[in-house]
Design a protein around this motif. Structure first.
Motif, PDB file in Angstrom:
ATOM      1  N   VAL A 168       0.803  -1.223   0.000  1.00  0.00           N
ATOM      2  CA  VAL A 168       0.000   0.000   0.000  1.00  0.00           C
ATOM      3  C   VAL A 168       0.832   1.267   0.000  1.00  0.00           C
ATOM      4  O   VAL A 168       0.638   2.158  -0.827  1.00  0.00           O
ATOM      5  CB  VAL A 168      -0.951   0.010   1.228  1.00  0.00           C
ATOM      6  N   HIS A 169       1.786   1.394   0.939  1.00  0.00           N
ATOM      7  CA  HIS A 169       2.410   2.702   1.169  1.00  0.00           C
ATOM      8  C   HIS A 169       3.877   2.513   1.558  1.00  0.00           C
ATOM      9  O   HIS A 169       4.193   1.688   2.433  1.00  0.00           O
ATOM     10  CB  HIS A 169       1.660   3.441   2.280  1.00  0.00           C
ATOM     11  N   LEU A 170       4.744   3.289   0.948  1.00  0.00           N
ATOM     12  CA  LEU A 170       6.190   3.206   1.181  1.00  0.00           C
ATOM     13  C   LEU A 170       6.728   4.576   1.549  1.00  0.00           C
ATOM     14  O   LEU A 170       6.331   5.592   0.957  1.00  0.00           O
ATOM     15  CB  LEU A 170       6.875   2.672  -0.077  1.00  0.00           C
ATOM     16  N   ALA A 190       3.601   6.508  -2.234  1.00  0.00           N
ATOM     17  CA  ALA A 190       4.928   6.814  -1.705  1.00  0.00           C
ATOM     18  C   ALA A 190       4.899   8.150  -0.988  1.00  0.00           C
ATOM     19  O   ALA A 190       4.089   9.028  -1.311  1.00  0.00           O
ATOM     20  CB  ALA A 190       5.956   6.851  -2.838  1.00  0.00           C
ATOM     21  N   THR A 191       5.799   8.298  -0.008  1.00  0.00           N
ATOM     22  CA  THR A 191       5.853   9.530   0.756  1.00  0.00           C
ATOM     23  C   THR A 191       7.256   9.773   1.302  1.00  0.00           C
ATOM     24  O   THR A 191       8.015   8.817   1.514  1.00  0.00           O
ATOM     25  CB  THR A 191       4.859   9.484   1.937  1.00  0.00           C
ATOM     26  N   GLY A 192       7.573  11.034   1.543  1.00  0.00           N
ATOM     27  CA  GLY A 192       8.819  11.390   2.205  1.00  0.00           C
ATOM     28  C   GLY A 192       8.641  11.559   3.700  1.00  0.00           C
ATOM     29  O   GLY A 192       9.577  11.952   4.395  1.00  0.00           O
ATOM     30  N   VAL A 243       2.726   6.791   6.420  1.00  0.00           N
ATOM     31  CA  VAL A 243       2.546   5.342   6.317  1.00  0.00           C
ATOM     32  C   VAL A 243       1.858   4.809   7.564  1.00  0.00           C
ATOM     33  O   VAL A 243       0.901   4.029   7.495  1.00  0.00           O
ATOM     34  CB  VAL A 243       3.908   4.641   6.109  1.00  0.00           C
ATOM     35  N   VAL A 244       2.344   5.230   8.735  1.00  0.00           N
ATOM     36  CA  VAL A 244       1.776   4.785  10.006  1.00  0.00           C
ATOM     37  C   VAL A 244       0.310   5.189  10.135  1.00  0.00           C
ATOM     38  O   VAL A 244      -0.512   4.431  10.657  1.00  0.00           O
ATOM     39  CB  VAL A 244       2.615   5.353  11.171  1.00  0.00           C
TER      40      VAL A 244
END
Length: 370
Positions: free
Chosen positions: A38-40, A60-62, A67-68
């Motif tokens: 799902v999310h990185l 994706a995210t910085g 994500v949490v």
């Protein structure tokens, strides 16, 4: 078949190992909830986007907190540098997520204790990345010991040697900072301690000596900085089963790549294993004609589950990433409420206490109880 939403924080060496495991666990084991990537998160949005495309994640995210906080993420893989484990694991558990955190658990005993309390309060599965216990041959060795195949164990010897810190002119990095922990003890000494936990129940007391082969290292911008961690550790041990033991660790061992070697001596035989030759072990029993006695080599085979999930023929061998995939399957078994071969946060705390007892022993120049 239902899915389980996966989040990944960190995409370095171990992050990629986790991604490969999440991608492969369904095809290899075939049952249970299938991971949905799902999310990185990475240190920058650009790097995160590239890694998400490579690893197969939807978003994706910085910012790792995204994500949490993602409601579609049910389990979070944490593969960041050691000093970041505690904060991220605590945040994930507070958000109601299951956690798969790389070793070491934390850089302080207080943080490790907080992580155990948080996992209990959340009622979530929280496991540590001790993949060497997943080797089918290590499991088989455990069965042999439990069955008394070599009699009463009296003495064990463990060595873990690698050479990634062997060059005295290698630049100063985070592994040489005190914030990362003690050095060889918790950076990779926790791996032989994980084997001692599953095979012998852990360590009772220790006497340790730590050493720095190089007092300082060069900085990229010029000058040098004092090394704050210990790359070498020598430890005398008493195990919970009453056996004596020795553990030798060296991150600056020229020529060694992943030598996690183990010798176990019993009243009726012995077992020897080396992770650099992870698909075989040596087995000796003092039985039969003395003229015919000697160590024999046992090769990994379908008779050593779950090897059979990967290869239908003996002697073909598994690899490092296969152990990580087995670990991923065991995590999913635990989440499903089934028996699982894992080291959870509660058991991992015992390993952390052993590490800190060793550091205390070195500081006080005396035996220290775990």
């Amino acid at each position: 078949m239902t899915s389980i939403g996966v989040g990944l924080i960190g995409t370095g060496y171990m992050g990629k190992c986790h991604a490969l495991a999440w991608n492969g666990v369904g095809p290899v084991f075939g049952t249970g909830r299938r991971p949905r990537l799902v999310h990185l998160a990475e240190a920058s949005a650009d790097l995160a986007a590239r890694r998400a495309a490579e690893f197969g994640f939807e978003r994706a995210t910085g910012d790792w907190r995204e994500v949490v906080d993602d409601p579609e993420v049910e389990v979070v893989s944490i593969t960041t540098p050691n000093a970041l484990h505690a904060e991220m694991a605590l945040a994930a558990l507070a958000a109601g997520k299951h956690v798969w955190c790389e070793k070491p658990m934390a850089t302080t005993l207080v943080d490790a204790e907080r992580m155990v309390a948080a996992a209990r309060a959340a009622g979530r599965v929280a496991v540590l990345g001790y993949n060497y216990i997943q080797n089918p041959l290590i499991r088989h060795i455990g069965r042999l010991l439990a069955e008394g195949a070599i009699g009463a164990v009296s003495h064990v010897r463990f060595e873990m040697d690698e050479d990634f810190m062997a060059d005295p002119e290698a630049p100063f990095g985070w592994k040489s900072e005190a914030a990362s922990g003690y050095g060889a003890l918790d950076d990779f000494g926790v791996h032989p301690l994980s084997l001692m936990h599953v095979l012998f129940g852990g360590v009772v007391r220790v006497m340790a000596q730590l050493a720095k082969p190089y007092p300082d290292r060069p900085l990229p911008e010029g000058g040098r900085r004092a090394v704050e961690t210990f790359d070498i550790a020598s430890v005398l041990m008493e195990l919970r089963n009453g056996a004596t033991g020795i553990m030798a660790l060296n991150r600056a061992a020229r020529g060694r790549k992943n030598r996690l070697a183990m010798q176990v001596f019993g009243s009726r035989g012995a077992i020897a294993y080396d992770q650099e030759r992870m698909n075989e072990f040596q087995f000796f029993t003092a039985s039969g004609d003395a003229a015919d006695q000697g160590f024999r080599t046992v090769l990994s085979a379908p008779a050593h589950p779950p090897y059979d999930r990967f290869v239908p023929a003996p002697g073909h061998g598994l690899g490092f990433n296969d152990l990580k995939l087995i670990e991923c399957h065991e995590l999913l078994e635990a989440i499903a409420g089934r028996p699982a071969h894992i080291i959870d946060f509660a058991a991992g705390l015992g390993i952390e206490r052993a590490v800190h007892a060793m550091a205390r022993s070195h500081s006080e120049a005396s035996w220290s109880y775990v």
